[in-house]
Design a protein around this motif. Structure first.
Motif, PDB file in Angstrom:
ATOM      1  N   PRO A 109       0.822  -1.226   0.000  1.00  0.00           N
ATOM      2  CA  PRO A 109       0.000   0.000   0.000  1.00  0.00           C
ATOM      3  C   PRO A 109       0.847   1.263   0.000  1.00  0.00           C
ATOM      4  CG  PRO A 109      -0.087  -1.096   2.144  1.00  0.00           C
ATOM      5  CD  PRO A 109       0.581  -2.043   1.199  1.00  0.00           C
ATOM      6  N   TRP A 110       2.043   1.184   0.575  1.00  0.00           N
ATOM      7  CA  TRP A 110       2.961   2.330   0.577  1.00  0.00           C
ATOM      8  C   TRP A 110       3.388   2.664  -0.849  1.00  0.00           C
ATOM      9  CZ3 TRP A 110       8.426   2.273  -0.408  1.00  0.00           C
ATOM     10  CH2 TRP A 110       9.107   3.438  -0.025  1.00  0.00           C
ATOM     11  N   LEU A 111       3.637   1.654  -1.653  1.00  0.00           N
ATOM     12  CA  LEU A 111       4.019   1.871  -3.046  1.00  0.00           C
ATOM     13  C   LEU A 111       2.844   2.383  -3.873  1.00  0.00           C
ATOM     14  CD1 LEU A 111       6.131  -1.366  -3.675  1.00  0.00           C
ATOM     15  CD2 LEU A 111       7.028   0.972  -3.629  1.00  0.00           C
ATOM     16  N   VAL A 112       1.682   1.760  -3.698  1.00  0.00           N
ATOM     17  CA  VAL A 112       0.517   2.113  -4.519  1.00  0.00           C
ATOM     18  C   VAL A 112       0.051   3.531  -4.214  1.00  0.00           C
ATOM     19  CG1 VAL A 112      -1.883   1.560  -5.048  1.00  0.00           C
ATOM     20  CG2 VAL A 112      -0.208  -0.288  -4.752  1.00  0.00           C
ATOM     21  N   GLY A 113      -0.113   3.853  -2.923  1.00  0.00           N
ATOM     22  CA  GLY A 113      -0.534   5.199  -2.534  1.00  0.00           C
ATOM     23  C   GLY A 113      -1.869   5.587  -3.151  1.00  0.00           C
TER      24      GLY A 113
END
Length: 202
Positions: free
Chosen positions: A43-47
């Motif tokens: 989720p940190w990458l997708v944002g």
């Protein structure tokens, strides 16, 4: 700039005893920490959901804290924080190195974890919005993609990798595939990644 990141990761490897014979067994929490970090990073990458994300200068801290349990000298430099590409490169390299460290003790478990990791990177990149952010570095998707491949190709410490031939082939093939998954077959990045990781079979 990225030389500083490489030096940081190399220092972390030396400080934790993952090189040489000073470490006699795998950390009992390494496997669980790898999969927890993978769950955190997607989720940190997708944002884009209103939550914290790569490049905000804050959200990486919980992920890097987990990596630091095994590479305590790893730091996010001042020139990396709040820069999406650079934050991603450091975090991706840190988790990749955790997996390579596990592969040294259990080659096939390392290969399985690497498959999960590569699939996570590919899936996360595919879900990032292509909308322009107006930033000089291009869209957020482009910045994250470059960070992923920099982390894999330039900052990963291949000396941590298993010497077990079968597992090594699988891991290298998976790492090589990241460039194609992110940038597309036939791209310059894919060709460079192919050449780079093919040389690691030796």
């Amino acid at each position: 700039m990225f030389n500083n990141f490489s030096n940081t990761l190399a220092a972390a490897a030396g400080a934790t005893g993952v090189k040489g014979d000073t470490k006699k067994s795998m950390s009992p929490t390494l496997r669980a920490d790898i999969y927890s970090a993978i769950d955190q990073v997607k989720p940190w990458l997708v944002g884009g959901t209103g939550g914290r994300q790569a490049g905000d200068g804050v959200a990486y801290q919980t992920i890097i804290a987990r990596i630091q349990q095994h590479f305590p000298d790893l730091k996010m430099g001042l020139d990396a924080a709040r820069n999406t590409e650079h934050e991603v490169a450091v975090i991706v390299a840190g988790i990749t190195n955790m997996i390579l460290e596990m592969s040294k003790w259990d080659g096939m478990a390392g290969a399985m974890a690497m498959r999960t990791w590569v699939d996570t990177l590919s899936d996360a990149h595919g879900k990032i919005s292509t909308a322009s952010t107006g930033a000089k570095g291009g869209s957020r998707k482009e910045q994250v993609g470059r960070g992923m491949t920099r982390g894999i190709n330039q900052l990963t410490d291949v000396t941590l990798m298993t010497r077990d031939f079968a597992a090594r082939i699988q891991i290298i093939s998976l790492l090589k595939s990241v460039n194609t998954k992110i940038h597309g077959a036939g791209s310059d990045e894919a060709r460079q990644g192919e050449a780079l990781w093919s040389s690691k079979f030796i």
